[in-house]
Design a protein around this motif. Structure first.
Motif, PDB file in Angstrom:
ATOM      1  N   ALA A 178       0.833  -1.203   0.000  1.00  0.00           N
ATOM      2  CA  ALA A 178       0.000   0.000   0.000  1.00  0.00           C
ATOM      3  C   ALA A 178       0.865   1.249   0.000  1.00  0.00           C
ATOM      4  CB  ALA A 178      -0.922   0.012   1.212  1.00  0.00           C
ATOM      5  N   THR A 179       0.370   2.258  -0.718  1.00  0.00           N
ATOM      6  CA  THR A 179       1.017   3.570  -0.756  1.00  0.00           C
ATOM      7  C   THR A 179      -0.041   4.644  -0.551  1.00  0.00           C
ATOM      8  OG1 THR A 179       0.736   3.869  -3.164  1.00  0.00           O
ATOM      9  CG2 THR A 179       2.741   2.742  -2.418  1.00  0.00           C
ATOM     10  N   THR A 180       0.243   5.582   0.333  1.00  0.00           N
ATOM     11  CA  THR A 180      -0.624   6.738   0.528  1.00  0.00           C
ATOM     12  C   THR A 180       0.247   7.901   0.977  1.00  0.00           C
ATOM     13  OG1 THR A 180      -2.671   7.553   1.556  1.00  0.00           O
ATOM     14  CG2 THR A 180      -1.268   6.136   2.922  1.00  0.00           C
ATOM     15  N   GLY A 181      -0.104   9.095   0.570  1.00  0.00           N
ATOM     16  CA  GLY A 181       0.720  10.228   0.957  1.00  0.00           C
ATOM     17  C   GLY A 181       0.440  11.457   0.123  1.00  0.00           C
ATOM     18  N   VAL A 182       1.378  12.405   0.191  1.00  0.00           N
ATOM     19  CA  VAL A 182       1.227  13.694  -0.472  1.00  0.00           C
ATOM     20  C   VAL A 182       2.339  13.862  -1.506  1.00  0.00           C
ATOM     21  CG1 VAL A 182       0.977  16.183  -0.140  1.00  0.00           C
ATOM     22  CG2 VAL A 182       0.357  14.622   1.730  1.00  0.00           C
ATOM     23  N   ALA A 183       1.983  13.754  -2.774  1.00  0.00           N
ATOM     24  CA  ALA A 183       2.970  13.924  -3.842  1.00  0.00           C
ATOM     25  C   ALA A 183       3.143  15.394  -4.229  1.00  0.00           C
ATOM     26  CB  ALA A 183       2.563  13.114  -5.075  1.00  0.00           C
ATOM     27  N   PRO A 199       1.298  19.229  -5.663  1.00  0.00           N
ATOM     28  CA  PRO A 199       2.202  20.314  -5.284  1.00  0.00           C
ATOM     29  C   PRO A 199       1.870  20.999  -3.965  1.00  0.00           C
ATOM     30  CG  PRO A 199       0.662  21.119  -6.920  1.00  0.00           C
ATOM     31  CD  PRO A 199       0.345  19.660  -6.707  1.00  0.00           C
ATOM     32  N   THR A 200       0.715  20.650  -3.349  1.00  0.00           N
ATOM     33  CA  THR A 200       0.344  21.322  -2.107  1.00  0.00           C
ATOM     34  C   THR A 200       0.124  20.315  -0.988  1.00  0.00           C
ATOM     35  OG1 THR A 200      -2.002  21.249  -2.694  1.00  0.00           O
ATOM     36  CG2 THR A 200      -0.785  23.233  -3.336  1.00  0.00           C
ATOM     37  N   LYS A 201       0.059  20.817   0.244  1.00  0.00           N
ATOM     38  CA  LYS A 201      -0.194  19.977   1.411  1.00  0.00           C
ATOM     39  C   LYS A 201      -1.563  19.317   1.311  1.00  0.00           C
ATOM     40  CE  LYS A 201       0.772  23.252   4.687  1.00  0.00           C
ATOM     41  NZ  LYS A 201       0.944  23.725   6.067  1.00  0.00           N
ATOM     42  N   GLN A 202      -1.714  18.235   2.058  1.00  0.00           N
ATOM     43  CA  GLN A 202      -3.005  17.552   2.186  1.00  0.00           C
ATOM     44  C   GLN A 202      -3.149  17.167   3.652  1.00  0.00           C
ATOM     45  OE1 GLN A 202      -3.489  14.056  -0.285  1.00  0.00           O
ATOM     46  NE2 GLN A 202      -5.289  13.396   0.833  1.00  0.00           N
ATOM     47  N   GLU A 203      -4.327  17.379   4.213  1.00  0.00           N
ATOM     48  CA  GLU A 203      -4.569  17.077   5.630  1.00  0.00           C
ATOM     49  C   GLU A 203      -3.503  17.726   6.522  1.00  0.00           C
ATOM     50  OE1 GLU A 203      -4.668  12.788   5.887  1.00  0.00           O
ATOM     51  OE2 GLU A 203      -6.676  12.697   5.034  1.00  0.00           O
ATOM     52  N   ASP A 204      -3.036  18.884   6.121  1.00  0.00           N
ATOM     53  CA  ASP A 204      -1.988  19.629   6.826  1.00  0.00           C
ATOM     54  C   ASP A 204      -0.669  18.852   6.904  1.00  0.00           C
ATOM     55  OD1 ASP A 204      -1.404  22.171   7.816  1.00  0.00           O
ATOM     56  OD2 ASP A 204      -1.497  21.453   9.895  1.00  0.00           O
ATOM     57  N   LYS A 205      -0.491  17.855   6.012  1.00  0.00           N
ATOM     58  CA  LYS A 205       0.754  17.089   5.932  1.00  0.00           C
ATOM     59  C   LYS A 205       1.585  17.676   4.786  1.00  0.00           C
ATOM     60  CE  LYS A 205      -0.932  14.042   8.923  1.00  0.00           C
ATOM     61  NZ  LYS A 205      -1.815  12.992   8.535  1.00  0.00           N
ATOM     62  N   PRO A 206       2.897  17.735   4.956  1.00  0.00           N
ATOM     63  CA  PRO A 206       3.736  18.356   3.938  1.00  0.00           C
ATOM     64  C   PRO A 206       3.881  17.500   2.680  1.00  0.00           C
ATOM     65  CG  PRO A 206       5.098  17.370   5.638  1.00  0.00           C
ATOM     66  CD  PRO A 206       3.674  17.233   6.096  1.00  0.00           C
ATOM     67  N   VAL A 207       4.200  18.156   1.592  1.00  0.00           N
ATOM     68  CA  VAL A 207       4.524  17.441   0.355  1.00  0.00           C
ATOM     69  C   VAL A 207       5.718  16.529   0.655  1.00  0.00           C
ATOM     70  CG1 VAL A 207       5.390  17.698  -2.002  1.00  0.00           C
ATOM     71  CG2 VAL A 207       3.657  19.287  -1.117  1.00  0.00           C
ATOM     72  N   GLU A 256      10.230  16.884  -6.655  1.00  0.00           N
ATOM     73  CA  GLU A 256       8.999  17.222  -7.361  1.00  0.00           C
ATOM     74  C   GLU A 256       8.032  16.040  -7.292  1.00  0.00           C
ATOM     75  OE1 GLU A 256       8.421  20.265  -8.701  1.00  0.00           O
ATOM     76  OE2 GLU A 256      10.379  20.846  -7.863  1.00  0.00           O
ATOM     77  N   ARG A 257       6.839  16.258  -7.787  1.00  0.00           N
ATOM     78  CA  ARG A 257       5.763  15.257  -7.726  1.00  0.00           C
ATOM     79  C   ARG A 257       6.201  13.869  -8.209  1.00  0.00           C
ATOM     80  NH1 ARG A 257       0.345  15.115  -7.197  1.00  0.00           N
ATOM     81  NH2 ARG A 257      -0.792  13.657  -8.493  1.00  0.00           N
ATOM     82  N   ASP A 258       6.786  13.791  -9.411  1.00  0.00           N
ATOM     83  CA  ASP A 258       7.193  12.485  -9.938  1.00  0.00           C
ATOM     84  C   ASP A 258       8.287  11.853  -9.091  1.00  0.00           C
ATOM     85  OD1 ASP A 258       6.793  12.974 -13.543  1.00  0.00           O
ATOM     86  OD2 ASP A 258       5.382  12.296 -12.014  1.00  0.00           O
ATOM     87  N   GLU A 259       9.185  12.654  -8.546  1.00  0.00           N
ATOM     88  CA  GLU A 259      10.253  12.114  -7.701  1.00  0.00           C
ATOM     89  C   GLU A 259       9.681  11.520  -6.416  1.00  0.00           C
ATOM     90  OE1 GLU A 259      14.013  14.931  -8.852  1.00  0.00           O
ATOM     91  OE2 GLU A 259      12.305  15.875  -7.838  1.00  0.00           O
ATOM     92  N   VAL A 260       8.671  12.170  -5.851  1.00  0.00           N
ATOM     93  CA  VAL A 260       8.011  11.631  -4.662  1.00  0.00           C
ATOM     94  C   VAL A 260       7.280  10.343  -5.012  1.00  0.00           C
ATOM     95  CG1 VAL A 260       6.180  12.043  -2.939  1.00  0.00           C
ATOM     96  CG2 VAL A 260       7.821  13.869  -3.501  1.00  0.00           C
ATOM     97  N   ARG A 261       6.563  10.338  -6.119  1.00  0.00           N
ATOM     98  CA  ARG A 261       5.802   9.141  -6.512  1.00  0.00           C
ATOM     99  C   ARG A 261       6.726   7.951  -6.766  1.00  0.00           C
ATOM    100  NH1 ARG A 261       3.085   9.609 -11.272  1.00  0.00           N
ATOM    101  NH2 ARG A 261       1.602   8.036 -10.639  1.00  0.00           N
TER     102      ARG A 261
END
Length: 170
Positions: A107-112, A114-122, A145-150
């Protein structure tokens, strides 16, 4: 996609080969529950020749309601901990094991971004690997960046899966 992101994906592919070898050794099957990776994890696994002997499928649960309705993540977890949490990742991994009838659930879940989600950082990511021997959950804080996080997430969860399924030293 940046060259760095492509390199991360390539390294993820080589780890995926090891995961598939470990699954073959144990005669186990695998399935994926993905949020921020949007199917990239399942794609990396299925790029490998012979993957059909172990990979049964994946669920892209980008929306919270899919996590709840399809994977069985409890609404209480979503309301109390959020979807960007260890608890959600664990329930996603265990849920995909149940839904697909596989031995190993990733499983994978998180914030890729460009903005925070649920007050969690990118870059805040939670991964989980559920096996018949238990569930391993990990929080990551990835840069880029987004792709690097993913793709960093793909590599990290594959490494955790490899650790869980690698054959014992003989």
């Amino acid at each position: 996609m940046t060259d760095d992101a492509e390199a991360e994906l390539d390294r993820g592919s080589s780890i995926a080969a090891g995961v598939l070898a470990g699954l073959a050794f144990r005669e186990w099957s695998i399935g994926c529950a993905e949020s921020l990776t949007g199917g990239a994890l399942t794609a990396v696994l299925t790029e490998m020749p012979g993957s059909s002997s172990a990979v049964l499928g994946g669920v892209v649960s980008y929306a919270s309601e899919v996590k709840v309705k399809v994977l069985g993540v409890s609404q209480e977890t979503v309301d109390t901990c959020g979807v960007v949490s260890d608890e959600c990742a664990q329930e996603m991994a265990e849920g995909v094991r149940r839904v697909l009838g596989v031995d190993v659930g990733l499983a994978t879940t998180g914030v890729a971004g460009p903005t925070k989600q649920e007050d969690k950082p990118v870059g805040r990511v939670h991964i989980a690997v559920a096996t018949p021997e238990g569930t391993h959950v990990e929080q990551l804080d990835l840069d880029g960046e987004r792709d690097e996080v993913r793709y960093g997430t793909v590599r990290a969860v594959l490494q955790a899966a490899l650790n869980a399924v690698a054959p014992p030293d003989v």
